[in-house]
Scaffold this motif. Structure first.
Motif: not given
Length: 376
Positions: A15-21, A63-68
């Motif tokens: 998810l972190r990779l997918a949401r990276t600008s 990671r915190d943003d992804a967990r959010g």
């Protein structure tokens, strides 16, 4: 893309990779191919972005943003599906490339029954709205799931008529952003009985550039696309174009040459779309449709990262300026760039990934690339 289960930590990194600008679906898929692991790809992003000419640091999602985001989906009763996971919709996985993640809300299984997209004008005629509703209702009675975009006009009529039999709404924004507002009750009903699909974070509010991405998912979830009404420059025709690129069937309802809302559909018919007057016409087309399947993977663009990295980096450095000089805001095929530059395809792709991470180019589905539009 290799189908596999992800651990909780691996899902967070995916998810972190997918949401990276700067990491679009094409770059995401190639990064996973190159590094095999989302965490390793995330570690490599700053270096790749600097090589592409990025000046300001590339900020990856924490990671915190992804967990959010996952917590917000849980609160909505929704769930996140990663493209490599077994529960991801099979027809979407067959796209090249598939959306890295989608958020879904509702009980309907998109793989359970054949699906047909029904799209058309927002400013639909009364007869068009009635036709769409009657068609959706009849197709639903024959076991066909109706897919559309929750827009005004034809989309809304198709969803409402197929509520009892099964409908999927693909939205351009996040699951918390209901658009148009007058479809809130319809949105709630689909979330309870059908399925709502989004490629975006829950709070994301869609802009004009997000609707073509939504249209790609509408056709991608379907065996065929039926266009009921569309003006000559209608955004609905983007869905038909994606359907052709995805080897889906394209169907159109003929209209009066006196009605501008029929010009797009009539042009589709002249270009070879199947003419539809009754539900039987649609069922016959769907019955003969080639069902997209996940074939044996083609040879990867990137071989072992340890063996190819240094040489590929050196070659990418040599071609980067020449590559940029051949690009404009009009998309061009990556194969054409490879031919003109006379270097291996993996070198061109490596350079383009670095340039996208730097915000200078945009890698598009269909192996196309263009310069990035300046931010407004």
């Amino acid at each position: 893309m290799r189908i596999r289960a992800l651990s909780p930590d691996q899902r967070l990194d995916w998810l972190r990779l997918a949401r990276t600008s700067g990491v679009g679906p094409v770059t995401f898929a190639k990064l996973i191919e190159r590094f095999d692991d989302a965490a390793a790809a995330i570690d490599a992003l700053p270096r790749l972005a600097r090589r592409g000419g990025r000046i300001d640091p590339l900020r990856t999602v924490s990671r915190d943003d992804a967990r959010g985001e996952l917590d917000r989906l849980d609160a909505l009763g929704a769930r996140l599906l990663c493209a490599c996971e077994p529960g991801y919709p099979a027809l979407l996985r067959a796209l090249e490339p598939p959306p890295p993640v989608v958020s879904v809300l509702g009980p309907l299984d998109p793989d359970e029954r054949p699906a047909c997209a029904m799209v058309g004008s927002r400013n639909a005629s009364a007869i068009g709205v009635r036709f769409a509703g009657d068609m959706a209702r009849t197709l639903g009675g024959h076991g066909v799931t109706i897919v559309s975009g929750l827009a005004r006009g034809i989309d809304g009529a198709a969803h409402a008529a197929a509520l009892e039999t099964g409908t999927i709404a693909v939205i351009a924004g996040g699951l918390e952003h209901i658009y148009p507002p007058e479809h809130e009750a319809l949105y709630r009903a689909i979330g309870e009985q059908g399925l709502i699909v989004s490629e975006c974070p829950p709070r994301y509010q869609a802009g004009a550039r997000d609707f073509p991405r939504r249209n790609r998912l509408i056709s991608g979830l379907s065996l065929g696309v039926l266009v009921v009404e569309a003006a000559d420059r209608s955004g609905t025709l983007i869905t038909a174009r994606y359907a052709l690129e995805q080897n889906r069937e394209v169907m159109a309802v003929p209209g009066s040459p006196m009605d501008p809302r029929a010009r797009g559909t009539n042009r589709l018919l002249r270009d070879g779309a199947a003419l539809v007057e009754t539900a039987d016409d649609v069922l016959n087309v769907l019955h003969s449709a080639r069902r997209p399947v996940l074939e044996e993977p083609s040879p990867p663009d990137f071989e072992d990262e340890r063996d190819m990295s240094a040489e590929t980096d050196a070659q990418a450095d040599r071609i980067r300026d020449a590559l940029l000089s051949r690009l404009s805001t009009v998309p061009v095929a990556r194969d054409e760039l490879t031919r003109q530059l006379g270097v291996p395809a993996q070198v061109v792709l490596a350079a383009l990934i670095e340039l996208e991470l730097a915000g200078r180019v945009e890698l598009l589905p269909g192996a196309q690339v263009c310069l990035s539009w300046p931010e407004t």
